[in-house]
Design an enzyme around this catalytic site. Structure first.
Site, PDB file in Angstrom:
ATOM      1  N   GLU A 129       0.819  -1.221   0.000  1.00 49.02           N
ATOM      2  CA  GLU A 129       0.000   0.000   0.000  1.00 49.02           C
ATOM      3  C   GLU A 129       0.847   1.263   0.000  1.00 49.02           C
ATOM      4  O   GLU A 129       0.419   2.301   0.499  1.00 49.02           O
ATOM      5  CB  GLU A 129      -0.966  -0.018   1.194  1.00 49.02           C
ATOM      6  CG  GLU A 129      -0.287  -0.353   2.519  1.00 49.02           C
ATOM      7  CD  GLU A 129      -1.282  -0.493   3.678  1.00 49.02           C
ATOM      8  OE1 GLU A 129      -2.442  -0.100   3.531  1.00 49.02           O
ATOM      9  OE2 GLU A 129      -0.864  -0.981   4.744  1.00 49.02           O
ATOM     10  N   ASP A 156      -4.181   3.875   1.263  1.00 52.93           N
ATOM     11  CA  ASP A 156      -2.848   4.336   1.651  1.00 52.93           C
ATOM     12  C   ASP A 156      -1.982   4.604   0.425  1.00 52.93           C
ATOM     13  O   ASP A 156      -1.209   5.557   0.391  1.00 52.93           O
ATOM     14  CB  ASP A 156      -2.165   3.287   2.541  1.00 52.93           C
ATOM     15  CG  ASP A 156      -2.694   3.326   3.968  1.00 52.93           C
ATOM     16  OD1 ASP A 156      -2.133   4.058   4.792  1.00 52.93           O
ATOM     17  OD2 ASP A 156      -3.697   2.643   4.230  1.00 52.93           O
ATOM     18  N   HIS A 223     -17.573  -4.255   6.996  1.00 48.83           N
ATOM     19  CA  HIS A 223     -18.886  -4.332   7.650  1.00 48.83           C
ATOM     20  C   HIS A 223     -19.554  -5.672   7.325  1.00 48.83           C
ATOM     21  O   HIS A 223     -19.470  -6.131   6.184  1.00 48.83           O
ATOM     22  CB  HIS A 223     -19.767  -3.166   7.187  1.00 48.83           C
ATOM     23  CG  HIS A 223     -20.962  -2.929   8.058  1.00 48.83           C
ATOM     24  ND1 HIS A 223     -22.068  -3.750   8.047  1.00 48.83           N
ATOM     25  CD2 HIS A 223     -21.205  -1.973   9.004  1.00 48.83           C
ATOM     26  CE1 HIS A 223     -22.952  -3.311   8.935  1.00 48.83           C
ATOM     27  NE2 HIS A 223     -22.454  -2.230   9.533  1.00 48.83           N
ATOM     28  N   ASP A 270      -8.416 -21.931 -27.309  1.00 47.25           N
ATOM     29  CA  ASP A 270      -7.162 -22.682 -27.281  1.00 47.25           C
ATOM     30  C   ASP A 270      -6.603 -22.689 -25.860  1.00 47.25           C
ATOM     31  O   ASP A 270      -7.346 -22.464 -24.895  1.00 47.25           O
ATOM     32  CB  ASP A 270      -6.155 -22.210 -28.351  1.00 47.25           C
ATOM     33  CG  ASP A 270      -5.673 -20.791 -28.135  1.00 47.25           C
ATOM     34  OD1 ASP A 270      -6.129 -20.138 -27.166  1.00 47.25           O
ATOM     35  OD2 ASP A 270      -4.837 -20.312 -28.924  1.00 47.25           O
TER      36      ASP A 270
HETATM   37  N1  COA Z   1     -17.049  -6.554  12.368  1.00 47.78           N
HETATM   38  C1  COA Z   1     -17.994  -7.139  13.176  1.00 47.78           C
HETATM   39  N2  COA Z   1     -19.163  -6.553  13.493  1.00 47.78           N
HETATM   40  C2  COA Z   1     -19.380  -5.321  12.991  1.00 47.78           C
HETATM   41  C3  COA Z   1     -18.449  -4.670  12.158  1.00 47.78           C
HETATM   42  C4  COA Z   1     -17.247  -5.333  11.847  1.00 47.78           C
HETATM   43  N3  COA Z   1     -16.320  -4.763  11.070  1.00 47.78           N
HETATM   44  N4  COA Z   1     -18.945  -3.465  11.795  1.00 47.78           N
HETATM   45  C5  COA Z   1     -20.145  -3.363  12.376  1.00 47.78           C
HETATM   46  N5  COA Z   1     -20.420  -4.466  13.100  1.00 47.78           N
HETATM   47  C6  COA Z   1     -21.620  -4.762  13.876  1.00 47.78           C
HETATM   48  C7  COA Z   1     -21.913  -3.664  14.893  1.00 47.78           C
HETATM   49  O1  COA Z   1     -21.246  -3.918  16.102  1.00 47.78           O
HETATM   50  C8  COA Z   1     -23.396  -3.782  15.012  1.00 47.78           C
HETATM   51  O2  COA Z   1     -23.681  -4.900  15.809  1.00 47.78           O
HETATM   52  P1  COA Z   1     -24.800  -4.803  16.977  1.00 47.78           P
HETATM   53  O3  COA Z   1     -26.052  -4.432  16.265  1.00 47.78           O
HETATM   54  O4  COA Z   1     -24.797  -6.152  17.589  1.00 47.78           O
HETATM   55  O5  COA Z   1     -24.278  -3.735  17.878  1.00 47.78           O
HETATM   56  C9  COA Z   1     -23.865  -4.145  13.607  1.00 47.78           C
HETATM   57  O6  COA Z   1     -22.726  -4.771  12.998  1.00 47.78           O
HETATM   58  C10 COA Z   1     -24.290  -2.967  12.790  1.00 47.78           C
HETATM   59  O7  COA Z   1     -23.257  -2.016  12.766  1.00 47.78           O
HETATM   60  P2  COA Z   1     -23.483  -0.502  12.293  1.00 47.78           P
HETATM   61  O8  COA Z   1     -24.217   0.244  13.347  1.00 47.78           O
HETATM   62  O9  COA Z   1     -24.068  -0.517  10.930  1.00 47.78           O
HETATM   63  O10 COA Z   1     -22.005   0.020  12.139  1.00 47.78           O
HETATM   64  P3  COA Z   1     -21.171   0.834  13.241  1.00 47.78           P
HETATM   65  O11 COA Z   1     -21.593   2.270  13.155  1.00 47.78           O
HETATM   66  O12 COA Z   1     -21.230   0.144  14.550  1.00 47.78           O
HETATM   67  O13 COA Z   1     -19.700   0.713  12.670  1.00 47.78           O
HETATM   68  C11 COA Z   1     -17.790   1.071  11.318  1.00 47.78           C
HETATM   69  C12 COA Z   1     -19.300   1.251  11.432  1.00 47.78           C
HETATM   70  C13 COA Z   1     -17.327   1.473   9.956  1.00 47.78           C
HETATM   71  C14 COA Z   1     -17.097   1.929  12.380  1.00 47.78           C
HETATM   72  C15 COA Z   1     -17.506  -0.439  11.581  1.00 47.78           C
HETATM   73  O14 COA Z   1     -18.129  -1.167  10.570  1.00 47.78           O
HETATM   74  C16 COA Z   1     -16.050  -0.824  11.719  1.00 47.78           C
HETATM   75  O15 COA Z   1     -15.446  -0.636  12.755  1.00 47.78           O
HETATM   76  N6  COA Z   1     -15.466  -1.469  10.661  1.00 47.78           N
HETATM   77  C17 COA Z   1     -14.108  -1.936  10.702  1.00 47.78           C
HETATM   78  C18 COA Z   1     -13.122  -0.786  10.697  1.00 47.78           C
HETATM   79  C19 COA Z   1     -11.689  -1.261  10.664  1.00 47.78           C
HETATM   80  O16 COA Z   1     -11.334  -2.270  11.258  1.00 47.78           O
HETATM   81  N7  COA Z   1     -10.820  -0.519   9.926  1.00 47.78           N
HETATM   82  C20 COA Z   1      -9.442  -0.866   9.760  1.00 47.78           C
HETATM   83  C21 COA Z   1      -9.190  -1.768   8.576  1.00 47.78           C
HETATM   84  S1  COA Z   1      -9.566  -1.045   7.006  1.00 47.78           S
HETATM   85 MG    MG Z   2      -4.060   1.287   5.835  1.00 44.77          MG
END
Ligand code: COA
Ligand code: MG
Length: 291
Positions: A129, A156, A223, A270
């Site tokens: 990245e 990135d 997500h 082919d």
């Molecule tokens: N892994 C597992 N579960 C997840 C999740 C994930 N990446 N993202 C959301 N969920 C869960 C939430 O906890 C929630 O569960 P609940 O209803 O039991 O509380 C449900 O899915 C719905 O979530 P939602 O409200 O739509 O999203 P959010 O606002 O809680 O989170 C983000 C949005 C983007 C912050 C979240 O998806 C996230 O943290 N993603 C990963 C980010 C990351 O790791 N980035 C670094 C690598 S690129």
């Molecule tokens: Mg990164």
């Protein structure tokens, strides 16, 4: 090779999301210690990931941990704390040289000695990245036998080269193609860029298919809502499987008669088409759609 159509990230500090992942039907999860975790919570994230590895049952889902970059000053503690609890693989972010991979691999050799029921050696997945990562792809891809996967990080990379991200992605196409090409050359799996837009569900399938068309085996997601469409995009459809079978059968018959190139549906077939058809069946098999 293990099927990794989707790798779902969650912050290592977020127990609720990690716990939720045990109930999701996803090929791989990655508990993040790097950019998804605030600087003030790095230690807490390590402890949470250890607790998850010790106590949660993820079923057949692969358990990955993304450490902080080699040279960040946090990578050694990440490995020391996490590895004794036997994750399936370590994702190294911002890999810039073969030495980054080799350093982690050497630490893994030492730390694996502390794991009583180590099955397979812990795999390394290298996240490419940065501009220098792209320039050094050949040495990185050929760096170590633990390295199984190259992952492309578009956000990135764009930041590093000063590119402006667009929906079409032409600004990262060179790097995206370079990663998948080097992976193929060194018999590694290739995982495509993150699907960051978790609200834009209507374009997710088509966008993921662009990765399939380039040769990628899977992609990164953030997500749970994205799992279904992404894993479907990276699984050959029944129609594709049927077409591949017909092609392979016809190819074999023509070979037996001493014919190398022939016609199906008005198009020449082919050797390259045979390889493409075999790839479709290999992916279908990996996804459990064929014996
Ligand atoms: N892994 C597992 N579960 C997840 C999740 C994930 N990446 N993202 C959301 N969920 C869960 C939430 O906890 C929630 O569960 P609940 O209803 O039991 O509380 C449900 O899915 C719905 O979530 P939602 O409200 O739509 O999203 P959010 O606002 O809680 O989170 C983000 C949005 C983007 C912050 C979240 O998806 C996230 O943290 N993603 C990963 C980010 C990351 O790791 N980035 C670094 C690598 S690129
Ligand atoms: Mg990164």
């Amino acid at each position: 090779m293990r099927v990794r159509r989707a790798i779902l990230y969650m912050p290592g500090s977020d127990w609720r999301k990690i716990e939720k992942a045990t109930r999701l039907d996803v090929d791989s999860i990655c508990m993040d210690l790097e950019d998804g975790v605030a600087l003030s919570r790095k230690e807490e994230a390590r402890e949470t990931v250890v607790k998850a590895l010790k106590t949660l049952d993820f079923g057949s889902t692969e358990k990955l941990v993304r450490i902080n970059a080699v040279g960040s000053g946090m990578e050694e503690a990440d490995l020391d704390v996490i590895v004794p609890f036997n994750p399936d693989g370590i994702i190294i972010p911002k890999v810039s040289s073969a030495a980054d991979v080799q350093w982690v691999s050497e630490r893994l050799v030492e730390l694996e000695k502390t794991i009583p029921d180590l099955g397979e050696p812990i795999h390394i997945l290298a996240l490419i990245e940065s501009a220098i990562g792209i320039v050094n792809l050949k040495e990185i891809a050929n760096s170590d036998s633990r390295l199984k996967v190259l992952i492309f990080g578009a956000e990135d990379l764009a930041g590093d080269v000063g590119a402006v991200r667009t929906p079409e992605g032409n600004e990262v196409l060179y790097a995206r193609s370079a990663v998948v090409t080097h992976a193929a050359a060194y018999n590694l799996q290739a995982i495509d860029m993150v699907a960051t837009d978790f609200k834009g569900m209507d374009t997710l399938f088509q966008e993921s298919r662009r990765g399939v068309e380039l040769g990628y085996d899977g992609r990164q997601i953030i997500h749970p809502k994205q799992i279904g469409e992404v894993q479907r995009a990276f699984t050959p459809s029944d129609k594709e499987i049927e077409k591949a079978k017909v092609l392979i059968e016809a190819f074999t018959k023509h070979q037996e008669r001493g014919v190398g190139a022939f016609e199906i549906d008005g198009k020449m077939v082919d050797m390259p088409n045979l390889k493409a058809a075999e790839n479709v069946l290999r992916k279908a098999r990996a996804a459990g759609k064929l014996d």
